[in-house]
Design an enzyme around this catalytic site. Structure first.
Site, PDB file in Angstrom:
ATOM      1  N   GLY A  53       1.371  -7.487  12.439  1.00 54.65           N
ATOM      2  CA  GLY A  53       2.079  -7.959  11.236  1.00 54.65           C
ATOM      3  C   GLY A  53       1.589  -9.393  10.831  1.00 54.65           C
ATOM      4  O   GLY A  53       2.143 -10.401  11.441  1.00 54.65           O
TER       5      GLY A  53
ATOM      6  N   VAL B  31      -0.895   4.240   0.453  1.00 56.05           N
ATOM      7  CA  VAL B  31      -1.846   5.027   0.754  1.00 56.05           C
ATOM      8  C   VAL B  31      -1.444   6.508   1.086  1.00 56.05           C
ATOM      9  O   VAL B  31      -1.977   7.605   0.707  1.00 56.05           O
ATOM     10  CB  VAL B  31      -2.912   4.770   1.846  1.00 56.05           C
ATOM     11  CG1 VAL B  31      -4.019   5.491   2.311  1.00 56.05           C
ATOM     12  CG2 VAL B  31      -3.465   3.413   1.404  1.00 56.05           C
TER      13      VAL B  31
ATOM     14  N   ASN C  37       0.971  -1.184   0.091  1.00 55.01           N
ATOM     15  CA  ASN C  37       0.010  -0.193   0.020  1.00 55.01           C
ATOM     16  C   ASN C  37       0.840   1.177   0.138  1.00 55.01           C
ATOM     17  O   ASN C  37       1.938   1.350   0.563  1.00 55.01           O
ATOM     18  CB  ASN C  37      -1.069  -0.001   1.102  1.00 55.01           C
ATOM     19  CG  ASN C  37      -0.431   0.684   2.208  1.00 55.01           C
ATOM     20  OD1 ASN C  37      -0.436   1.901   2.559  1.00 55.01           O
ATOM     21  ND2 ASN C  37       0.128  -0.018   3.414  1.00 55.01           N
TER      22      ASN C  37
ATOM     23  N   GLY D 107      -4.642  -6.047  10.666  1.00 52.08           N
ATOM     24  CA  GLY D 107      -4.823  -5.035   9.489  1.00 52.08           C
ATOM     25  C   GLY D 107      -5.222  -6.042   8.247  1.00 52.08           C
ATOM     26  O   GLY D 107      -6.161  -6.051   8.044  1.00 52.08           O
ATOM     27  N   THR D 108      -4.092  -6.329   7.442  1.00 53.92           N
ATOM     28  CA  THR D 108      -4.426  -6.748   5.939  1.00 53.92           C
ATOM     29  C   THR D 108      -5.478  -8.050   6.321  1.00 53.92           C
ATOM     30  O   THR D 108      -5.942  -8.356   5.028  1.00 53.92           O
ATOM     31  CB  THR D 108      -2.962  -7.377   5.503  1.00 53.92           C
ATOM     32  OG1 THR D 108      -2.297  -6.183   5.467  1.00 53.92           O
ATOM     33  CG2 THR D 108      -3.101  -7.768   4.123  1.00 53.92           C
TER      34      THR D 108
ATOM     35  N   CYS E 193       5.595   5.179   9.124  1.00 56.18           N
ATOM     36  CA  CYS E 193       4.769   5.191   7.940  1.00 56.18           C
ATOM     37  C   CYS E 193       5.813   5.216   6.811  1.00 56.18           C
ATOM     38  O   CYS E 193       6.639   6.261   6.500  1.00 56.18           O
ATOM     39  CB  CYS E 193       3.818   6.121   7.724  1.00 56.18           C
ATOM     40  SG  CYS E 193       2.944   6.084   6.121  1.00 56.18           S
TER      41      CYS E 193
END
Ligand SMILES: Cc1cc2nc3c(=O)[nH]c(=O)nc-3n(C[C@H](O)[C@H](O)[C@H](O)COP(=O)(O)O)c2cc1C
Length: 315
Positions: free
Chosen positions: A248, A74, A72, A270-271, A135
């Site tokens: 993770g 983003v 990503n 998350g993913t 990030c």
């Protein structure tokens, strides 16, 4: 369900279970999945990273999905701290008065971090802050802070002085010595660590011969990140006394147990929500059965084992 079995106590956070959606995977609890499901069943919710000014994000496409993970770029899209404090947070808090909420902070400068942290804290609507110093998708902010131990210490201690909330520092895996970064956060007065953010990666589409994401490089996440997260959490847990929220590549209750065995005291997902939007709910539902299978009474019991350390067994 025996609620106590999954309960977790962390600085500022009393969680009914250890599972929370990771920052960036759940917006501000204002997406369809959040609106259609009961967030009270989650351990906590971590909000999208918030910056001083609104950010529209990087060029499209921002997300490329692969069987083994997601890339990503983003770029911390968010409406800016004012809109978060005035609109997003009150809306979520009104609906969920008792849900533990963690705000996520980033900035283009140390001053920005302090402004955002202060405004989020002053809202009085959050239980803790996560400092996103990791990030990889923002040229002028984020990861550059998280790869320099002295900056981690400075940023953490300045934010700690500024706010009256527990601060969890979210570490970047894009470093040579993760223990040094964790120690730097501890030195700055962090109350806990969140580990890990995405790995700086790149994919190229063989058909178009173009980079898979618009910003060329991005943050890699998902199942293939798990061994790196486990290794880093394990190394840090051996050396640093702070509680660790593990993140993770988690997609199952068994993954949660593995994170605990590495040294985590709670987890973020998350993913996994890309393939199963209800991943957090499903993992929570499976956790007790997983504990039974392993003849464990509680997750804390697992966490205590870590202190013994596998490294002692290595020649
Ligand atoms: C689309 C996307 C957006 C993300 N946005 C943020 C963010 O705003 N702040 C942050 O700290 N981490 C962000 N992350 C990183 C995740 O919170 C998490 O640390 C990382 O993806 C590893 O966990 P996972 O493998 O379960 O996804 C984002 C990840 C993805 C995939």
């Amino acid at each position: 369900m025996n609620e106590q079995r999954l309960a977790v106590e962390l600085p500022g956070l009393t969680l009914k279970n250890p599972v929370m959606p990771a920052s960036g995977s759940f917006g501000f609890g204002d997406g369809r999945i959040a609106l259609e499901n009961d967030l009270n069943q989650l351990g906590a919710v971590v909000l999208k990273t918030t910056t001083k000014n609104a950010r529209t994000g990087n060029p499209q496409p921002q997300i490329a999905q692969f069987p083994e993970g997601v890339l990503n770029s983003v770029g911390l899209t968010n409406p800016g701290v004012k809109a978060v404090v005035q609109q997003k947070l009150p809306a979520l808090r009104t609906k969920y008065p008792d849900l533990p909420l963690i705000g996520s902070v980033a900035g283009e400068s140390v001053e920005d971090y302090m402004i955002v942290a202060q405004q989020l804290a002053e809202s009085g609507l959050l239980q803790a802050l996560e400092l996103n110093v990791s990030c990889p998708n923002v040229a002028e902010g984020g990861m550059q802070f998280g790869v320099d131990p002295r900056t981690i210490t400075k940023l953490t201690s300045l934010v700690k002085q500024q706010v009256d909330l527990p601060v969890y520092v979210k570490l970047s895996p894009n470093v040579t010595d993760i223990v040094e970064c964790a120690q730097a956060a501890a030195l700055g007065g962090a109350d806990g660590l969140t580990m890990i953010n995405t790995v700086y990666g790149m994919r190229i589409d063989p058909v178009t011969r173009r980079p898979a994401v618009g910003n060329v490089m991005g943050g890699w996440s998902g199942p293939s990140l798990k061994p790196l997260a486990i290794r880093m959490i394990y190394q840090v847990a051996q050396q640093v006394a702070l509680p660790i929220i593990g993140v993770g590549g988690i997609s199952s209750a068994a993954d949660v147990i593995e994170m605990y065995l590495a040294g985590a005291s709670a987890v973020q997902v998350g993913t996994a929500q890309f393939s199963d939007p209800l991943a957090c709910w499903h993992i929570i539902a499976d956790l007790e059965e997983e504990l039974d299978k392993l003849q464990l009474t509680s997750l804390t019991e697992l966490r205590n084992e870590v202190k013994e350390g596998f490294l002692n067994e290595r020649r």
